[in-house]
Write an enzyme that holds these catalytic residues in place. Structure first.
Site, PDB file in Angstrom:
ATOM      1  N   HIS A 262       1.509   2.949  -3.712  1.00  0.00           N
ATOM      2  CA  HIS A 262       1.002   4.145  -2.823  1.00  0.00           C
ATOM      3  C   HIS A 262      -0.701   4.765  -3.419  1.00  0.00           C
ATOM      4  CE1 HIS A 262       2.723   8.302  -1.400  1.00  0.00           C
ATOM      5  NE2 HIS A 262       1.556   8.995  -1.899  1.00  0.00           N
ATOM      6  N   GLU A 263      -0.930   4.941  -4.362  1.00  0.00           N
ATOM      7  CA  GLU A 263      -1.745   5.969  -5.006  1.00  0.00           C
ATOM      8  C   GLU A 263      -2.663   4.360  -4.580  1.00  0.00           C
ATOM      9  OE1 GLU A 263      -1.968   8.512  -5.555  1.00  0.00           O
ATOM     10  OE2 GLU A 263       0.077   9.255  -5.799  1.00  0.00           O
ATOM     11  N   HIS A 266      -4.077   5.460  -1.249  1.00  0.00           N
ATOM     12  CA  HIS A 266      -4.860   6.210  -0.358  1.00  0.00           C
ATOM     13  C   HIS A 266      -6.405   5.659  -1.844  1.00  0.00           C
ATOM     14  CE1 HIS A 266      -2.469   9.701   0.026  1.00  0.00           C
ATOM     15  NE2 HIS A 266      -1.552   9.511  -0.986  1.00  0.00           N
ATOM     16  N   GLU A 292      -1.954  10.133   3.900  1.00  0.00           N
ATOM     17  CA  GLU A 292      -0.201   9.708   3.560  1.00  0.00           C
ATOM     18  C   GLU A 292      -0.177   8.514   4.024  1.00  0.00           C
ATOM     19  OE1 GLU A 292       0.195  11.344   1.017  1.00  0.00           O
ATOM     20  OE2 GLU A 292       2.051  10.769   0.958  1.00  0.00           O
TER      21      GLU A 292
HETATM   22 ZN    ZN Z   1       0.161   9.959  -1.294  1.00  0.00          ZN
END
Ligand code: ZN
Length: 498
Positions: A262-263, A266, A292
């Site tokens: 997830h990170e 980003h 997101e």
């Molecule tokens: Zn996030």
């Protein structure tokens, strides 16, 4: 004119340096700093903030932007130069509308709110928190009053995260989603306990090595990225070539693998912004929802897919032989994709997460418009939570007090999580239509083509366009919940019937 443009750019580069230094100091504070450094650190952060804010909202910045109007009009809309002037003017006009004393009072309320909220949550007592929430809400309404042109007070707050997006538009999209999701979850949601192997033990050193291995395949480049430990994972950056990811490990849980992906999503977005935009306000992701969409795309659409685990599962088993040695891949796949209504948003699965968000989105609008008094908030929360997720709320800690956002007057922000989920599938479907063998590539452990497609189509644009223009350029149309609903139905339907 070019001289004036160079002056604007130099000024914006200084502000960028101050802002990115703030972010690095924040990263340092949460990752490295010994606890006693906090007092001086918060003074340092506030000094940098004042200097950067002062430089930005100054008449000099406004004067340059005014002088540059004809230059902007002489250039193509999508040029870096016209985009920089256009986006900066919009930022400047917005920042000038908020009086300094209100801005300062909001910052103070954020820091005071944390402590009051933490205590109230600890005691599971909403009434302790309510006076502070009332104060935060009043400040937010004063902030809304600084602006004119809106249909709904929520528009003003949403615009801080999704520039140009209207509440009515979000409501329409989320209503569509809710109508499909509530019955779907009631049908496929599990009430059984988790598979025993999901609680480990998973030695944390091995989790770290495997996390790094996975994200290096996705595009994490050790020359430009770091991965460190923190209590609440996030991604930060000081420029496109210095990306700081953070994660956390606990022995009885493997969610760290998904947190890292997830990170990393980003981080890949920030790293992929065109270097021609470096040290300008355009050198970052365009909005919270589009950001997101990228963390979710890498975490869920890629990282929870069958092709992904067809490649990585043998390695996962070898890493944790005692726990997973006798668990077949299908059981693992089902366990990481299980839909199970639960109380806490941050622990929710891919599907139920959206109902947690929709609940907050609706309550925020009602609070802001005055339709819901704060004395009735707890009851409204509990009733609607049970209606959407089928669970009665046992106490305020598991209910209305679970998130820190409202303590910091963070209204308008929650909806971007679900908008990001919706966009992630639109973007994925577009990529897949142009690169139909992506699943085969994932099975071979190859993610470079998807990364490159996203980099050139989306990441490189940075903040040049509005979120809506950006999405339009990537997928060829506006936000639409239908592909996301289809994706969830396909995936969850297959999980329950197979
Ligand atoms: Zn996030």
């Amino acid at each position: 004119m070019e001289q004036r443009y160079a002056e604007l750019k130099a000024r914006l580069a200084q502000i960028f340096d101050l802002r990115r230094t703030q972010e690095l100091l924040f990263w340092d504070q949460t990752v490295m700093m010994p606890p006693a450094g906090a007092a001086v650190r918060s003074a340092q952060l506030s000094t940098l903030d004042q200097i950067a804010h002062g430089l930005f909202v100054s008449d000099e910045t406004g004067g340059l932007l005014e002088e540059l109007r004809p230059y902007e009009e002489s250039l193509p809309y999508e040029s870096d130069e016209a985009s920089l002037i256009r986006v900066t003017r919009r930022d400047w006009e917005k920042a000038r509308r908020v009086p300094a004393d209100l801005a300062a009072e909001m910052v103070r309320a954020v820091s005071e709110g944390q402590e009051i909220w933490a205590k109230a949550r600890e005691e599971a007592n909403y009434e302790l928190f309510r006076p502070h929430l009332q104060h935060a809400l009043e400040l937010k309404l004063r902030y809304v009053d600084c602006f004119e042109d809106y249909d709904d007070p929520y528009d003003v707050l949403l615009d801080d995260f999704e520039r140009g997006m209207k509440t009515a538009e979000v409501r329409a999209v989320l209503d569509d989603l809710k109508a499909e999701l509530v019955p779907l979850i009631a049908e496929v949601g599990s009430s059984e306990p988790d598979e025993p192997f999901m609680s480990g033990p998973f030695p944390v050193g091995a989790q770290h090595d495997l996390s790094l291995h996975l994200i290096e395949r996705l595009g994490y480049d050790p020359r430009c990225f770091r991965l460190d430990l923190t209590a609440h994972p996030f991604a930060a950056h000081s420029g496109t070539q210095d990306i700081r990811l953070t994660t956390r490990y606990v022995e009885n849980d493997l969610s760290s693998l998904f947190t890292a992906m997830h990170e990393c999503g980003h981080g890949l977005y920030e790293h992929g912004v065109s270097q021609a935009l470096e040290r300008t306000p355009l050198a970052t992701g365009v909005s919270y929802a589009l950001h997101e969409s990228q963390s979710r795309l890498w975490e869920n659409i890629v990282g929870r897919s069958r092709p992904f685990w067809n490649h990585f599962y043998p390695r996962l088993q070898k890493t944790f032989p005692d726990v997973l040695g006798n668990v077949d891949q299908e059981r693992w796949y089902r366990a990481i994709n299980r839909v199970k209504p639960s109380y806490i948003r941050v622990d929710a699965d891919e599907a139920t997460y959206n109902l947690h968000v929709i609940l907050r989105f609706e309550l925020e609008q009602e609070m802001l418009s005055g339709r819901l008094a704060l004395t009735d908030l707890r009851e409204a929360w509990n009733a609607r939570f049970e209606e959407y997720l089928g669970l009665p709320v046992p106490n305020d800690s598991l209910g209305v007090l679970q998130d820190v956002h409202w303590a910091g007057a963070g209204f308008g922000y929650f909806s971007t999580y679900t908008l990001g989920n919706i966009m992630s599938v639109q973007i994925w479907e577009k990529a897949l239509s142009e690169l139909p063998d992506l699943p085969e590539q994932f099975e071979a452990g190859e993610f470079g083509q998807l990364h490159e497609w996203l980099r050139t189509r989306l990441y490189a644009l940075g903040r040049k366009f509005t979120p809506k223009e950006t999405l339009e350029r990537v997928v060829g149309g506006p936000i639409d919940a239908a592909p996301y609903v289809r994706y969830l139905k396909d995936k969850l339907g297959a999980l329950t019937t197979a």
